[in-house]
Design an enzyme around this catalytic site. Structure first.
Site, PDB file in Angstrom:
ATOM      1  N   HIS A 186      26.618 -31.292  15.731  1.00  0.00           N
ATOM      2  CA  HIS A 186      26.133 -30.244  14.833  1.00  0.00           C
ATOM      3  C   HIS A 186      27.135 -29.929  13.736  1.00  0.00           C
ATOM      4  CE1 HIS A 186      23.280 -26.626  14.487  1.00  0.00           C
ATOM      5  NE2 HIS A 186      22.586 -27.728  14.338  1.00  0.00           N
ATOM      6  N   HIS A 221      28.748 -18.852  20.642  1.00  0.00           N
ATOM      7  CA  HIS A 221      28.591 -20.303  20.415  1.00  0.00           C
ATOM      8  C   HIS A 221      27.842 -20.868  21.620  1.00  0.00           C
ATOM      9  CE1 HIS A 221      29.317 -24.206  18.860  1.00  0.00           C
ATOM     10  NE2 HIS A 221      30.618 -24.322  18.989  1.00  0.00           N
ATOM     11  N   LYS A 254      22.910  -7.406  20.167  1.00  0.00           N
ATOM     12  CA  LYS A 254      22.624  -8.812  19.824  1.00  0.00           C
ATOM     13  C   LYS A 254      21.712  -9.405  20.891  1.00  0.00           C
ATOM     14  CE  LYS A 254      24.958 -10.742  16.312  1.00  0.00           C
ATOM     15  NZ  LYS A 254      26.275 -11.293  16.050  1.00  0.00           N
ATOM     16  N   ILE A 255      20.729 -10.162  20.467  1.00  0.00           N
ATOM     17  CA  ILE A 255      19.859 -10.846  21.417  1.00  0.00           C
ATOM     18  C   ILE A 255      20.321 -12.305  21.447  1.00  0.00           C
ATOM     19  CG2 ILE A 255      17.474 -11.227  22.134  1.00  0.00           C
ATOM     20  CD1 ILE A 255      17.970  -8.268  21.455  1.00  0.00           C
ATOM     21  N   MET A 256      20.830 -12.723  22.579  1.00  0.00           N
ATOM     22  CA  MET A 256      21.419 -14.063  22.676  1.00  0.00           C
ATOM     23  C   MET A 256      20.338 -15.144  22.612  1.00  0.00           C
ATOM     24  SD  MET A 256      24.476 -13.734  22.515  1.00  0.00           S
ATOM     25  CE  MET A 256      25.567 -12.352  22.480  1.00  0.00           C
ATOM     26  N   GLY A 257      20.678 -16.221  21.908  1.00  0.00           N
ATOM     27  CA  GLY A 257      19.706 -17.307  21.764  1.00  0.00           C
ATOM     28  C   GLY A 257      18.879 -17.172  20.492  1.00  0.00           C
ATOM     29  N   PHE A 258      19.205 -16.186  19.662  1.00  0.00           N
ATOM     30  CA  PHE A 258      18.488 -16.002  18.391  1.00  0.00           C
ATOM     31  C   PHE A 258      19.453 -16.015  17.221  1.00  0.00           C
ATOM     32  CE2 PHE A 258      15.394 -14.575  21.376  1.00  0.00           C
ATOM     33  CZ  PHE A 258      14.181 -14.929  20.798  1.00  0.00           C
ATOM     34  N   HIS A 260      21.096 -17.966  13.567  1.00  0.00           N
ATOM     35  CA  HIS A 260      21.980 -19.113  13.364  1.00  0.00           C
ATOM     36  C   HIS A 260      22.812 -18.935  12.107  1.00  0.00           C
ATOM     37  CE1 HIS A 260      23.376 -23.259  13.017  1.00  0.00           C
ATOM     38  NE2 HIS A 260      23.217 -23.250  14.320  1.00  0.00           N
ATOM     39  N   ASP A 311      19.557 -22.669  21.976  1.00  0.00           N
ATOM     40  CA  ASP A 311      19.906 -22.169  23.306  1.00  0.00           C
ATOM     41  C   ASP A 311      18.789 -21.437  24.029  1.00  0.00           C
ATOM     42  OD1 ASP A 311      22.570 -23.073  23.435  1.00  0.00           O
ATOM     43  OD2 ASP A 311      23.154 -21.528  22.011  1.00  0.00           O
ATOM     44  N   ARG A 336      28.115 -32.429  23.914  1.00  0.00           N
ATOM     45  CA  ARG A 336      28.841 -32.251  22.644  1.00  0.00           C
ATOM     46  C   ARG A 336      30.142 -33.044  22.608  1.00  0.00           C
ATOM     47  NH1 ARG A 336      28.200 -28.434  18.650  1.00  0.00           N
ATOM     48  NH2 ARG A 336      25.990 -28.797  19.040  1.00  0.00           N
TER      49      ARG A 336
HETATM   50  N1  COA Z   1      20.322 -10.451  17.583  1.00  0.00           N
HETATM   51  C1  COA Z   1      20.276  -9.344  16.818  1.00  0.00           C
HETATM   52  N2  COA Z   1      20.687  -9.338  15.531  1.00  0.00           N
HETATM   53  C2  COA Z   1      21.135 -10.482  15.011  1.00  0.00           C
HETATM   54  C3  COA Z   1      21.183 -11.671  15.758  1.00  0.00           C
HETATM   55  C4  COA Z   1      20.755 -11.622  17.099  1.00  0.00           C
HETATM   56  N3  COA Z   1      20.789 -12.708  17.858  1.00  0.00           N
HETATM   57  N4  COA Z   1      21.654 -12.660  14.976  1.00  0.00           N
HETATM   58  C5  COA Z   1      21.911 -12.112  13.781  1.00  0.00           C
HETATM   59  N5  COA Z   1      21.605 -10.809  13.808  1.00  0.00           N
HETATM   60  C6  COA Z   1      21.752  -9.878  12.716  1.00  0.00           C
HETATM   61  C7  COA Z   1      23.219  -9.751  12.386  1.00  0.00           C
HETATM   62  O1  COA Z   1      23.847  -8.761  13.177  1.00  0.00           O
HETATM   63  C8  COA Z   1      23.178  -9.393  10.933  1.00  0.00           C
HETATM   64  O2  COA Z   1      22.845  -8.032  10.829  1.00  0.00           O
HETATM   65  P1  COA Z   1      23.643  -7.089   9.807  1.00  0.00           P
HETATM   66  O3  COA Z   1      23.426  -7.710   8.464  1.00  0.00           O
HETATM   67  O4  COA Z   1      22.993  -5.764  10.003  1.00  0.00           O
HETATM   68  O5  COA Z   1      25.057  -7.126  10.255  1.00  0.00           O
HETATM   69  C9  COA Z   1      21.993 -10.196  10.428  1.00  0.00           C
HETATM   70  O6  COA Z   1      21.180 -10.441  11.570  1.00  0.00           O
HETATM   71  C10 COA Z   1      22.334 -11.500   9.768  1.00  0.00           C
HETATM   72  O7  COA Z   1      23.187 -12.255  10.580  1.00  0.00           O
HETATM   73  P2  COA Z   1      23.644 -13.714  10.114  1.00  0.00           P
HETATM   74  O8  COA Z   1      24.558 -13.562   8.948  1.00  0.00           O
HETATM   75  O9  COA Z   1      22.426 -14.552   9.947  1.00  0.00           O
HETATM   76  O10 COA Z   1      24.416 -14.246  11.385  1.00  0.00           O
HETATM   77  P3  COA Z   1      25.889 -14.874  11.471  1.00  0.00           P
HETATM   78  O11 COA Z   1      25.950 -16.102  10.652  1.00  0.00           O
HETATM   79  O12 COA Z   1      26.908 -13.833  11.243  1.00  0.00           O
HETATM   80  O13 COA Z   1      25.944 -15.243  13.015  1.00  0.00           O
HETATM   81  C11 COA Z   1      25.182 -16.121  15.049  1.00  0.00           C
HETATM   82  C12 COA Z   1      25.226 -16.306  13.533  1.00  0.00           C
HETATM   83  C13 COA Z   1      24.547 -17.366  15.660  1.00  0.00           C
HETATM   84  C14 COA Z   1      26.598 -15.969  15.602  1.00  0.00           C
HETATM   85  C15 COA Z   1      24.344 -14.876  15.370  1.00  0.00           C
HETATM   86  O14 COA Z   1      23.027 -15.073  14.940  1.00  0.00           O
HETATM   87  C16 COA Z   1      24.399 -14.502  16.822  1.00  0.00           C
HETATM   88  O15 COA Z   1      25.320 -13.822  17.258  1.00  0.00           O
HETATM   89  N6  COA Z   1      23.374 -14.935  17.628  1.00  0.00           N
HETATM   90  C17 COA Z   1      23.395 -14.669  19.049  1.00  0.00           C
HETATM   91  C18 COA Z   1      24.319 -15.659  19.757  1.00  0.00           C
HETATM   92  C19 COA Z   1      23.749 -17.055  19.812  1.00  0.00           C
HETATM   93  O16 COA Z   1      22.588 -17.242  20.125  1.00  0.00           O
HETATM   94  N7  COA Z   1      24.603 -18.045  19.511  1.00  0.00           N
HETATM   95  C20 COA Z   1      24.231 -19.445  19.563  1.00  0.00           C
HETATM   96  C21 COA Z   1      24.230 -20.031  18.193  1.00  0.00           C
HETATM   97  S1  COA Z   1      23.562 -21.661  18.191  1.00  0.00           S
END
Ligand code: COA
Length: 374
Positions: A186, A221, A254-258, A260, A311, A336
């Site tokens: 990735h 991650h 934060k909702i995990m798995g959502f 990117h 995820d 990976r």
């Molecule tokens: N649940 C709730 N809110 C979320 C979210 C989630 N899973 N993912 C993003 N947001 C919110 C952020 O808090 C942010 O809100 P804000 O502007 O009020 O602060 C907004 O959506 C935009 O976030 P974004 O800039 O798109 O995310 P990022 O690039 O900073 O982070 C991740 C990307 C993947 C780290 C983030 O989406 C996340 O923490 N997801 C959950 C963990 C996960 O599933 N990780 C696996 C990645 S493959």
């Protein structure tokens, strides 16, 4: 001076190097490995073909694949000293710590002496990672010293065979192929970038991989599949899932798995693993967890325009196959590793030590007052 703003925090959108391995959010369905679309690869290939592709630049012929798989099968045995270390790690260890330690110990026992050995070291790690995980797990949880030489044809099948009674269904082996393919590579994600930074110092393969495992461990991650499972397993039906998700969003959790860091409207890996999760639910005859997951997806899109990443449906898919939740992220490592190692090869091929700059936000220059006058 380097300008920083919220837009570039976390190096978002910055080009930090070149790669011929992968594109994310650029062409095809959104993810390509060496020019092949992920959908095409997941539909037509076995995981070992992808490992071969990433390490060698092209897909193998049938004969090359047979030879490659046979070589990997022959390298599944763990050194005795590594088994002894794994036996000493407690059942309470985080399995990602076990993986990191396992790789590190192997780096002591089978040190990479020159870069000419890099592909051999990567293949050995690929062959042995499932056993590192399962040997520790079965010893610490079931008190059994498993045989790490199974009859399983594939890496995914080998993992499932060691985890259970040795019998692996065709469907489960197919799902493992798809899952390992989806997780293989990735681009410059956090763990891969870690591996490349380490490689740029001309460090050894095992150090690069151990560092990458440390980065992948975090819930933002690789740890997200595990965290998603811990969330959805509490919900008994879709309506409860909706109520709980709404509450979490209200509390700004934060909702995990959502979401990117790169994809904006969907993660192409989700559609593929979601289909497999559905198939597994049907085979199981109990779709509760799948229905719960589906509702989470609907609510998150409706409320926040946030979509499932790779995820989220992996959680239910792995659960349907009877894999303990704490072993979800180690599976990500088993896959990976191929991307990490290929990036290490690439970094070494055209290396300059990675050393960015920082914007200084500390004290202005000042004089040290001798301790007796402070
Ligand atoms: N649940 C709730 N809110 C979320 C979210 C989630 N899973 N993912 C993003 N947001 C919110 C952020 O808090 C942010 O809100 P804000 O502007 O009020 O602060 C907004 O959506 C935009 O976030 P974004 O800039 O798109 O995310 P990022 O690039 O900073 O982070 C991740 C990307 C993947 C780290 C983030 O989406 C996340 O923490 N997801 C959950 C963990 C996960 O599933 N990780 C696996 C990645 S493959």
């Amino acid at each position: 001076m380097v300008a920083t703003s919220n837009n570039t925090a976390g190096l978002r959108g910055q080009v930090a190097g070149k790669t011929a391995l992968c594109t994310v959010g650029v062409s095809g369905s959104g993810l390509t490995y060496r020019g092949y679309d992920i959908k095409d690869l997941a539909e037509k290939c076995e995981f070992e073909e992808i490992a071969y592709l990433l390490f060698n630049g092209q897909l193998p012929t049938q004969q090359e694949l047979d030879e490659y798989k046979s070589m990997l099968r022959s390298q599944r045995e763990l050194p005795t000293a590594l088994k002894e270390v794994l036996e000493r790690l407690p059942a309470s260890s985080h399995p990602m710590d076990v993986m990191r330690t396992g790789v590190s110990v192997l780096g002591n026992l089978e040190t990479e002496m020159s870069f000419a050995e890099q592909k051999d070291k990567a293949n050995r790690l690929l062959a042995v990672l499932p056993a590192i995980c399962c040997y520790w797990y079965r010893f610490s949880h079931d008190g059994i010293k498993i045989n790490t030489q199974t009859d399983a044809d594939s890496i995914g099948g080998h993992f499932l065979a060691m985890l259970g009674d040795g019998n692996v269904s065709e469907l489960h082996e197919q799902v493992m192929h798809a899952s390992l393919i989806l997780y293989a590579e990735h681009e410059f994600n956090a763990s891969t970038f870690t591996a490349r930074v380490c490689a740029s110092t001309l460090s050894d393969m095992h150090s690069c991989i151990a560092g990458a495992i440390g980065s992948l461990r975090g819930p933002l991650h690789g740890g997200a599949n595990e965290a998603a499972m811990e969330m959805i397993e509490n919900w008994t039906d879709a309506d409860q899932a909706e109520k709980e998700i709404m509450g979490m969003l209200e509390r700004k959790e934060k909702i995990m798995g959502f979401g990117h860091a790169v994809y904006r409207t969907s993660d192409p890996r989700n559609e593929i693993i979601k289909q497999w999760s559905k198939k597994l639910a049907e085979q199981q005859g109990d779709s509760t967890l799948y229905d719960v997951s589906l509702r989470c997806e609907e609510v998150m899109w409706r409320e926040k325009k946030l979509f499932c990443n790779a995820d989220f449906f992996h959680a239910s898919a792995y659960h349907f196959m009877g894999i303990p939740t704490k072993l979800f992220t180690p599976i990500f490592v088993m896959s990976r590793l191929t991307g990490w190692a290929a990036h290490v090869f690439e970094q070494r091929e055209n290396n300059r030590i990675i050393r960015p700059s920082a914007e200084y936000i500390g004290e202005q220059p000042r004089t040290v007052v001798a301790i007796e006058n402070r």
